[in-house]
Every structure is written in C-alpha cells, then in structure tokens.
Design a protein around this motif. Structure first.
Motif, PDB file in Angstrom:
ATOM      1  N   TYR A  25     -35.229  25.232   4.832  1.00 45.53           N
ATOM      2  CA  TYR A  25     -35.857  24.633   6.010  1.00 45.53           C
ATOM      3  C   TYR A  25     -34.777  24.201   6.990  1.00 45.53           C
ATOM      4  O   TYR A  25     -33.638  23.935   6.614  1.00 45.53           O
TER       5      TYR A  25
ATOM      6  N   TRP B 218     -36.034  29.966  -4.002  1.00 41.11           N
ATOM      7  CA  TRP B 218     -35.743  28.820  -3.148  1.00 41.11           C
ATOM      8  C   TRP B 218     -36.306  29.062  -1.760  1.00 41.11           C
ATOM      9  O   TRP B 218     -36.376  30.189  -1.281  1.00 41.11           O
TER      10      TRP B 218
ATOM     11  N   VAL C  94     -35.821  19.144  -4.290  1.00 32.81           N
ATOM     12  CA  VAL C  94     -35.545  19.125  -2.858  1.00 32.81           C
ATOM     13  C   VAL C  94     -34.108  18.650  -2.633  1.00 32.81           C
ATOM     14  O   VAL C  94     -33.696  17.640  -3.214  1.00 32.81           O
TER      15      VAL C  94
ATOM     16  N   SER D 160     -31.373  17.926   0.603  1.00 35.64           N
ATOM     17  CA  SER D 160     -31.229  17.822   2.050  1.00 35.64           C
ATOM     18  C   SER D 160     -29.819  17.395   2.412  1.00 35.64           C
ATOM     19  O   SER D 160     -29.078  16.841   1.582  1.00 35.64           O
TER      20      SER D 160
ATOM     21  N   GLY E 123     -42.271  16.980   0.868  1.00 36.18           N
ATOM     22  CA  GLY E 123     -42.290  16.602  -0.548  1.00 36.18           C
ATOM     23  C   GLY E 123     -43.459  15.702  -0.898  1.00 36.18           C
ATOM     24  O   GLY E 123     -44.085  15.859  -1.954  1.00 36.18           O
TER      25      GLY E 123
ATOM     26  N   LEU F 287     -36.362  23.561  -2.742  1.00 37.17           N
ATOM     27  CA  LEU F 287     -36.493  23.450  -1.286  1.00 37.17           C
ATOM     28  C   LEU F 287     -35.185  22.873  -0.775  1.00 37.17           C
ATOM     29  O   LEU F 287     -34.824  21.746  -1.136  1.00 37.17           O
ATOM     30  N   CYS F 288     -34.458  23.642   0.046  1.00 35.05           N
ATOM     31  CA  CYS F 288     -33.148  23.144   0.470  1.00 35.05           C
ATOM     32  C   CYS F 288     -32.937  23.310   1.962  1.00 35.05           C
ATOM     33  O   CYS F 288     -33.468  24.216   2.594  1.00 35.05           O
ATOM     34  N   ASP F 289     -32.166  22.404   2.499  1.00 35.94           N
ATOM     35  CA  ASP F 289     -31.708  22.460   3.887  1.00 35.94           C
ATOM     36  C   ASP F 289     -30.931  23.760   4.074  1.00 35.94           C
ATOM     37  O   ASP F 289     -30.062  24.105   3.273  1.00 35.94           O
TER      38      ASP F 289
ATOM     39  N   MET G 136     -36.104  14.658  -5.412  1.00 35.39           N
ATOM     40  CA  MET G 136     -35.116  14.873  -4.350  1.00 35.39           C
ATOM     41  C   MET G 136     -33.739  14.471  -4.856  1.00 35.39           C
ATOM     42  O   MET G 136     -33.561  13.360  -5.359  1.00 35.39           O
TER      43      MET G 136
ATOM     44  N   VAL H 235     -42.222  16.452  -7.853  1.00 32.48           N
ATOM     45  CA  VAL H 235     -41.210  16.686  -6.823  1.00 32.48           C
ATOM     46  C   VAL H 235     -40.064  15.686  -6.976  1.00 32.48           C
ATOM     47  O   VAL H 235     -40.290  14.469  -7.035  1.00 32.48           O
TER      48      VAL H 235
ATOM     49  N   ALA I  49     -38.033  16.460   5.234  1.00 37.96           N
ATOM     50  CA  ALA I  49     -38.174  16.998   3.875  1.00 37.96           C
ATOM     51  C   ALA I  49     -39.047  16.099   3.018  1.00 37.96           C
ATOM     52  O   ALA I  49     -39.820  16.577   2.177  1.00 37.96           O
TER      53      ALA I  49
END
Length: 381
Positions: free
Chosen positions: A106, A103, A6, A8, A22, A84-86, A34, A32, A18
């Motif tokens: 969000y 990917w 992840v 962000s 997660g 998972l990315c901004d 970050m 997970v 996020a």
C-alpha cells in the motif's frame, strides 16, 4: 479466518491508514498483527490489532539487512497467511517472498510517474542504480533472485506487490492521466480515528474569530524541524490574540519565543488529531502531507500549503490546480504574507465550492472497506 501481518513505515501518516485497514479486517474476524516500534503499541491496540514489537525498520533505506533478518524470524514464528506492507519497505516484502507468503502493498502518497519524479533525471537514475545493486545484494543473501521488475528499484516501491497494490488517495489528486503500476487499485484514503480525552482536542467554533489549525509533519527528515519551526513562528506572529483562535498540532517545544503564547493559542500534542480538529477549522496551514490534505478536503476546509520537501511540491501544485489550496514557498513567508494568505482563503468562496465538490468523495470508512474487500479477494486465490 486468516492471520495477517501489517508492517508500516514508522510515521503516523503511514501507520494510521494501515490501522484503518487492519481494524476493518479485525472486525471481520481476521487475526491482525502490526509489527512496529514500542511507542506505537497503545494506538495499535486501540485499533483492535495485536502489537508485535520490532526494533529495526525506522528508515526504509537503511539497515535493511537487520530489518529483514528480524522480520523474517518473526514471520517464521507468526506464520501469517498474508502480509500487508508499506510499498517503500523492502524487508517485509522480501521476507514474504522468501517464505512464499502472499503480500499486499500500500502507499499513502499520491503516485508520481517516473518522468515527474523531482530532481535531476541523470542523478535520479544513478541513485536508483546504486539502490538496485544494494537491494539485489540483500536478495542474494537470502536466496532470492535478482529483481526482474525495474519498478521495484524505485525507493517508494521496493516492497511493491504485483498481485495487489492499494493506493490510498483520491484519484482526482493524480497528476493527470498516468499508467499505474501493475496490480494497483485506487481505494481512496483509509484511516483510523480514535477518540481522545485531551480537552483541547475539540475546539469551539467562534462566531467572531476564525479557527486556524497549523499542522506539522511526523517525518524527521533532515531540515524538516528547522523549516517547521519557521512557519510555526510566523503563524504565531501573524495572528495575535483577538485576531484568531490558533490550534497548533505540534509539540510546543519546537518553538522558542521569549514572549510566550497568548490565551488564544492551543497546543495539541496527542496523535492522531486531525479528525478531532478539522471539523472545527476555518483554515488549515500545513506542509502538504497527503493524509492531511485529504482530511481537509473531507471537512471542506481551505488550506495554505507550505511544502517542506520536493514530494510535497507536486501534490501542492495539483491542489492549486484543483482550486482547493493556496501554495506558499517557505522563503516567501513572513507574518504579513501568511496573514494575507489566510484572509484570502477565508474570503475565497470559489475555493470553498471547489473543495465541496471533492468533499463528498472522501469517505474513509468506505475506503477501509474497499481495501479490506480487495485483501480478502487476494486471500481466496
């Protein structure tokens, strides 16, 4: 189970949602991690995620090459199954693209179509063309083809995924019927709500005096500190001791009043704190961040919105249309006008009814689950 990375923006309004997703994925057995700066480590680990420190990436549009090099090297060692990315971050999306990793992007802010983006259109188009050239130069350095999707040349969509893009807001906050980017799913506001040992984080509701929560932004954009100081000082002047209980979700050092603060003022510097303060609030004064407003809706609390940036103005206008907030420009604020606006919000039964109609639609835990469900579907492809 899958390994999920992840990434962000380094802002609580982006990190906390996020973390909610997660934490739900970790609860389901996924590994997970970050990627974030060192100051966020405790919060990330509290959510049950592994913290991987990065030193680049504080500013989405600056030092993109350094951020991409750092994240690409980490992905090489971590070997995630999904990222998972901004959506505003190019680096993690490009690193995933380079390595053939799926990917999911969000966004925490409400979507605004191109024709409604604040600013002068021709200036926006020129800046966007310059950004596209910069992004394509970066992509060329890493063996990626030029951008084929024009949407990804917009600042908040440099990391947009065409496969799955999670929109973390209430659909009612959209500015009317709009065509969403390909792959979009509106799942609602996600969040992570840690417990806090801070004794001032849980105010007692007074039967005589209203609890007024004054919030600040976690963004450090130019001019935000000065604007924030302005409305904090007006709030302190508007509500002397005996008129209200004031909870300032801010660093007390941001203001400098020689007279000090009365016993009715409580400064809450621990973050995140909205889930601890808002259940006891009667009115919330805020700059109008999407996460803050959705928390206020959840708890059925009227808001006074003082937009700091042009992106806040659009959302504030929509909240006013829905009848759930009063909007004030920073230039129109003084102690008297702010006190009057708060008193009007306290007495406005129609506003409270409008908020109550939306309140039941905000269920962050269900939003966390919906987002995790969508991510797991993507993993199975």
């Amino acid at each position: 189970m899958a390994r999920i990375a992840v990434v962000s923006q380094w802002l609580l309004g982006h990190i906390v949602p996020a973390l909610g997703i997660g934490a739900e994925l970790a609860r389901r057995g996924h590994e997970v991690s970050m990627l974030a700066a060192a100051p966020f480590r405790a919060l990330i680990e509290q959510a049950g995620l592994k913290h991987v420190e990065i030193v680049c990436g504080k500013y989405p549009h600056k030092f993109m090459e350094a951020a991409l090099n750092e994240i690409d090297a980490l992905f090489a060692s971590m070997q995630p199954d999904l990222v998972l990315c901004d959506s505003a971050l190019s680096a993690p999306a490009y690193a995933a693209e380079k390595r053939g990793l799926p990917w999911v992007s969000y966004q925490t802010a409400v979507y605004i179509p191109d024709e409604q983006v604040p600013g002068v259109q021709r200036v926006n188009e020129r800046l966007r063309a310059m950004y596209r050239d910069e992004l394509n130069a970066l992509r060329q350095q890493h063996g990626l083809p030029p951008l084929a999707d024009e949407v990804r040349t917009r600042g908040d969509f440099a990391g947009l995924s065409a496969d799955l893009h999670l929109m973390l807001f209430l659909e009612e906050l959209l500015p009317g019927p709009v065509e969403l980017p390909r792959g979009s799913r509106i799942v609602g506001p996600c969040t992570f709500e840690p417990e806090s040992a801070i004794p001032l984080a849980r105010p007692a509701r007074s039967t005589e005096l209203p609890n007024i929560i004054v919030c600040t932004s976690s963004a450090d954009k130019p001019g935000y500190t000065e604007k924030t100081r302005c409305y904090l000082e007006h709030a302190l002047a508007a509500f002397p001791e005996g008129s209200a209980q004031l909870y300032m979700a801010a660093d007390a050092g941001i203001v400098d009043l020689a007279g000090g603060f009365g016993a009715h003022v409580r400064w809450v510097g621990s973050h995140p704190n909205h889930h601890l303060l808002f259940p006891y609030a009667d009115v919330i004064v805020t700059h109008g961040g999407c996460g803050t407003l959705q928390k206020a809706i959840r708890h059925g609390v009227p808001t006074i919105i003082i937009p700091l940036g042009s992106d806040h103005i659009r959302l504030a206008e929509r909240c006013a249309e829905l009848g759930i907030a009063k909007v004030m420009s920073l230039e129109a604020i003084n102690a008297e006008s702010l006190r009057r606006a708060v008193q009007q919000a306290l007495a406005d039964q129609q506003m409270k009814q409008s908020i109550a109609r939306l309140s039941g639609k905000v269920d962050e835990q269900n939003s966390n689950r919906r987002a995790a469900d969508e991510i797991e579907k993507r993993l199975l492809r």
